[in-house]
Design a protein around this motif. Structure first.
Motif, PDB file in Angstrom:
ATOM      1  N   ARG A  22       1.220  -1.572  -1.856  1.00 55.33           N
ATOM      2  CA  ARG A  22       1.844  -1.549  -0.528  1.00 55.33           C
ATOM      3  C   ARG A  22       2.754  -0.340  -0.430  1.00 55.33           C
ATOM      4  N   TYR A  25       6.607   2.460   5.122  1.00 55.98           N
ATOM      5  CA  TYR A  25       6.994   3.638   5.902  1.00 55.98           C
ATOM      6  C   TYR A  25       8.035   3.264   6.952  1.00 55.98           C
ATOM      7  N   TYR A  27       8.997   4.044  10.480  1.00 56.60           N
ATOM      8  CA  TYR A  27       8.453   4.646  11.695  1.00 56.60           C
ATOM      9  C   TYR A  27       9.596   4.825  12.680  1.00 56.60           C
ATOM     10  N   MET A  44       7.039  -0.302   8.587  1.00 56.10           N
ATOM     11  CA  MET A  44       5.592  -0.494   8.617  1.00 56.10           C
ATOM     12  C   MET A  44       5.048  -0.569   7.195  1.00 56.10           C
ATOM     13  N   TYR A  45       4.005  -1.370   7.026  1.00 60.82           N
ATOM     14  CA  TYR A  45       3.336  -1.496   5.735  1.00 60.82           C
ATOM     15  C   TYR A  45       1.951  -0.858   5.799  1.00 60.82           C
ATOM     16  N   LEU A  46       1.612  -0.108   4.761  1.00 60.73           N
ATOM     17  CA  LEU A  46       0.249   0.351   4.535  1.00 60.73           C
ATOM     18  C   LEU A  46      -0.223  -0.323   3.259  1.00 60.73           C
ATOM     19  N   SER A  53      -7.674  -0.059   3.811  1.00 67.94           N
ATOM     20  CA  SER A  53      -6.243  -0.195   4.048  1.00 67.94           C
ATOM     21  C   SER A  53      -5.971  -0.867   5.386  1.00 67.94           C
ATOM     22  N   PHE A  55      -2.618  -1.111   8.204  1.00 66.23           N
ATOM     23  CA  PHE A  55      -1.311  -0.596   8.579  1.00 66.23           C
ATOM     24  C   PHE A  55      -0.743  -1.476   9.686  1.00 66.23           C
ATOM     25  N   TYR A  56       0.453  -2.037   9.448  1.00 70.57           N
ATOM     26  CA  TYR A  56       0.989  -3.015  10.386  1.00 70.57           C
ATOM     27  C   TYR A  56       2.506  -3.117  10.242  1.00 70.57           C
ATOM     28  N   ASP A 158      -5.285   8.806   2.404  1.00 65.93           N
ATOM     29  CA  ASP A 158      -4.886   7.872   3.457  1.00 65.93           C
ATOM     30  C   ASP A 158      -3.458   8.184   3.893  1.00 65.93           C
ATOM     31  N   PRO A 160      -0.173   6.716   7.080  1.00 64.17           N
ATOM     32  CA  PRO A 160       0.209   5.779   8.128  1.00 64.17           C
ATOM     33  C   PRO A 160      -0.663   5.931   9.370  1.00 64.17           C
ATOM     34  N   TYR A 161      -0.707   4.864  10.152  1.00 59.12           N
ATOM     35  CA  TYR A 161      -1.458   4.824  11.405  1.00 59.12           C
ATOM     36  C   TYR A 161      -2.915   5.228  11.157  1.00 59.12           C
TER      37      TYR A 161
END
Length: 281
Positions: A22, A25, A27, A44-46, A53, A55-56, A158, A160-161
């Motif tokens: 995990r 980030y 944001y 946010m988690y990746l 992956s 991202f949420y 990879d 974020p987003y």
């Protein structure tokens, strides 16, 4: 963020746990381009596993979990729950890095395939960010120029987003206007049973509506122009929409719909600095 409890691991540790991690980030974003001094933040988690992956938002995930438990108990008192500001979710499949974007627009939930490619320009400039040696890269995406810093110390193409495709994990990325930025704040090894669950497998009352990126954008614009369209369609199908005050007294539906539409349009006018800015053009 001050209260992050995660630890940045060494390169060898990351390799050892390479398939189930995990990345957290921060944001930071500005929703109103006329008030750039009023930024907001969301953790946010990746989550990365062998399959890809996800991202949420951390707050959204916690809120969803609490609501599930309350629903099982038959409770509908959701007061005090922090639902988060970012409701959308991005999933990437490995090894092809196909992008799937999940979001609710009005009363419908969408699964959006995004096949746009990222054309990166890798530069020679390097910088130390936290524990990582990073290198600079730039790209144009969704109406913005983005500046990214990636590290080959973490061997995932990879970030974020929807960002991906560099020869290492993106540690930091921000748009040229400094109104949207993601910066890596921590890394955590997940347990074998903590592999992320796809939104495809989440229980919901209505099935996901599957759309292309362009068709989804049209839905977003339509909802911004007609913010009570979903309620009106529900009423046209024979559904009942009632508004009540805090004492349970029923209010005039037509009046409340007009007021709700006016408030939504006012909020949309202030929410004019979307991450994917080209949606509004």
């Amino acid at each position: 963020m001050k209260n992050l409890l995660f630890t940045i691991f060494t390169f060898s540790s990351i390799l050892f746990y390479a398939q189930n991690q995990r990345f957290s980030y921060e944001y930071k974003f500005v929703t109103d381009s006329t008030a750039k001094d009023k930024s907001q933040t969301e953790l946010m988690y990746l989550d990365i596993s062998k399959k890809g992956s996800k991202f949420y938002s951390r707050d959204k995930a916690v809120a969803d979990s609490i609501m599930d438990e309350m629903n099982k108990k038959g409770s509908n008192d959701f007061e005090g729950i922090k639902f988060g500001q970012v409701q959308s979710i991005v999933e990437k499949s490995y090894p092809d890095y196909k992008i799937y974007f999940f979001n609710r627009v009005d009363m419908d939930e969408y699964k959006v395939s995004d096949e746009r490619k990222l054309d990166w320009k890798i530069l020679s400039e390097k910088e130390k960010i936290g524990e990582f040696n990073t290198q600079k890269a730039t790209t144009y995406f969704a109406g913005r120029k983005w500046i990214a810093w990636f590290t080959t110390d973490i061997p995932f193409q990879d970030g974020p987003y929807k960002f991906r495709g560099l020869p290492g994990l993106i540690v930091k990325i921000e748009d040229k206007a400094n109104s949207h930025s993601f910066i890596l704040k921590g890394v955590k090894n997940l347990k074998p049973d903590e592999i992320w669950i796809s939104e495809n497998d989440t229980k919901r009352y209505e099935p996901l509506i599957i759309l292309s990126h362009d068709k989804y954008n049209k839905q977003v614009i339509d909802q911004r122009n007609n913010p009570t369209k979903g309620l009106r369609q529900l009423m046209a199908r024979g559904g009942t929409v009632k508004f009540t005050d805090q004492d349970g007294k029923e209010l005039d539906t037509s009046k409340m719909m007009r007021e709700q539409e006016q408030r939504a349009k006012e909020n949309n006018a202030k929410n004019n600095n979307l991450l994917e800015l080209d949606i509004l053009k």
